[in-house]
Design a protein around this motif. Sequence first.
Motif, PDB file in Angstrom:
ATOM      1  N   ARG A  22      10.797   4.518  -2.359  1.00  0.00           N
ATOM      2  CA  ARG A  22      10.007   3.710  -3.291  1.00  0.00           C
ATOM      3  C   ARG A  22       9.819   2.287  -2.777  1.00  0.00           C
ATOM      4  O   ARG A  22      10.782   1.646  -2.355  1.00  0.00           O
ATOM      5  N   LYS A  23       8.564   1.827  -2.821  1.00  0.00           N
ATOM      6  CA  LYS A  23       8.290   0.407  -2.536  1.00  0.00           C
ATOM      7  C   LYS A  23       7.135   0.026  -3.454  1.00  0.00           C
ATOM      8  O   LYS A  23       5.969   0.343  -3.179  1.00  0.00           O
ATOM      9  N   LEU A  24       7.483  -0.607  -4.546  1.00  0.00           N
ATOM     10  CA  LEU A  24       6.496  -0.977  -5.553  1.00  0.00           C
ATOM     11  C   LEU A  24       5.862  -2.308  -5.157  1.00  0.00           C
ATOM     12  O   LEU A  24       6.558  -3.204  -4.658  1.00  0.00           O
ATOM     13  N   ILE A  25       4.575  -2.430  -5.381  1.00  0.00           N
ATOM     14  CA  ILE A  25       3.900  -3.703  -5.112  1.00  0.00           C
ATOM     15  C   ILE A  25       4.554  -4.800  -5.959  1.00  0.00           C
ATOM     16  O   ILE A  25       5.041  -4.528  -7.070  1.00  0.00           O
ATOM     17  N   SER A  26       4.583  -6.040  -5.473  1.00  0.00           N
ATOM     18  CA  SER A  26       5.201  -7.107  -6.275  1.00  0.00           C
ATOM     19  C   SER A  26       4.283  -7.463  -7.443  1.00  0.00           C
ATOM     20  O   SER A  26       3.047  -7.337  -7.345  1.00  0.00           O
TER      21      SER A  26
END
Length: 305
Positions: A22-26
């Motif tokens: 998981r890498k959610l946009i800031s």
Amino acid sequence: MIVQLCDTSASFCHYPNTRAERKLISVEALRKALRMAMCENMTVQFLYPDYALPSEYVELIESVDHAKVAPVGVTDEADIVVLPSLDRADEVKEGDTVCVRISRAELCDSVEALSALLRRVTRLNVSLTDSHTAVPEELPAYADALDRLGETVKEEYARGHFVQLNLLTDRLMLKQMNNCNAGAETVTLAPDGKFYICPAFYLEGDSPVGDPDAGIEVPNAQLYALSHAPICRSCDAWHCRRCVWLNRKRTLEVNTPGRGQCLTAHAEREASRRLKERMDAAAPGNMFNEIEKLDYTDPFEKVSR
Ligand code: SF4
């Protein structure tokens, strides 16, 4: 503007997404990009991951006009439901708009499952994962599968359910090219807060084409436009996505499709033409486009004559 919210957001198109971390946009990047979308009057499509978003993201998303593209089962509010595999077709709700990614061989083996889906949905978008590798010998089986799906479409129309299947009914209804237009009319905001031509370009590690602070600057932007695609410009497979990502994969040029894509799109165009004939027999005077029979299966043959 397409916003890929997380590295794991499911693909809705030709490209695969195998990222599992998981890498959610800031929130900050999302806020800036949405402000830009509002100022420039862009419509926004959010690509959801398969988990619930934190409340600050939900608030931001709901602050703009948008469409949600979400994996099946993630939200009842999805405008487009992404089906990761036909094994989960039972989870699709009556009247949904659904997209599924499958290979040509899978499509040929899954006509019954796809037909069952067509009977329940409003629209089914099939993104082939291997249209670019098609060779002429493989196309009769594909054409036969399309004819069988066309029979389902015809039966549904007869009972007043005007279902759409992109591979068949789009060509019957469009009046001109209706391509993806990534890089020309659409751009993707990725989880790193930068813009890319489309999610596939981000996932493959391409260079960004801007960010919400600096703006969007697509190098050689004209090459993404239909006006600078000589083969596509002479083609009338209007339903084709004209995928610039696949084009580059096959020919190293974003504006030049490979033969496989053209053969596949023309097999679909020809299946649409046969469906029109069957529709005419069943419902004379219908509003579908007349489609001319062609003497080529790849517009390159026409261009090179
Ligand atoms: S260029 Fe368009 S059609 Fe091709 S993978 Fe990207 S979004 Fe899909």
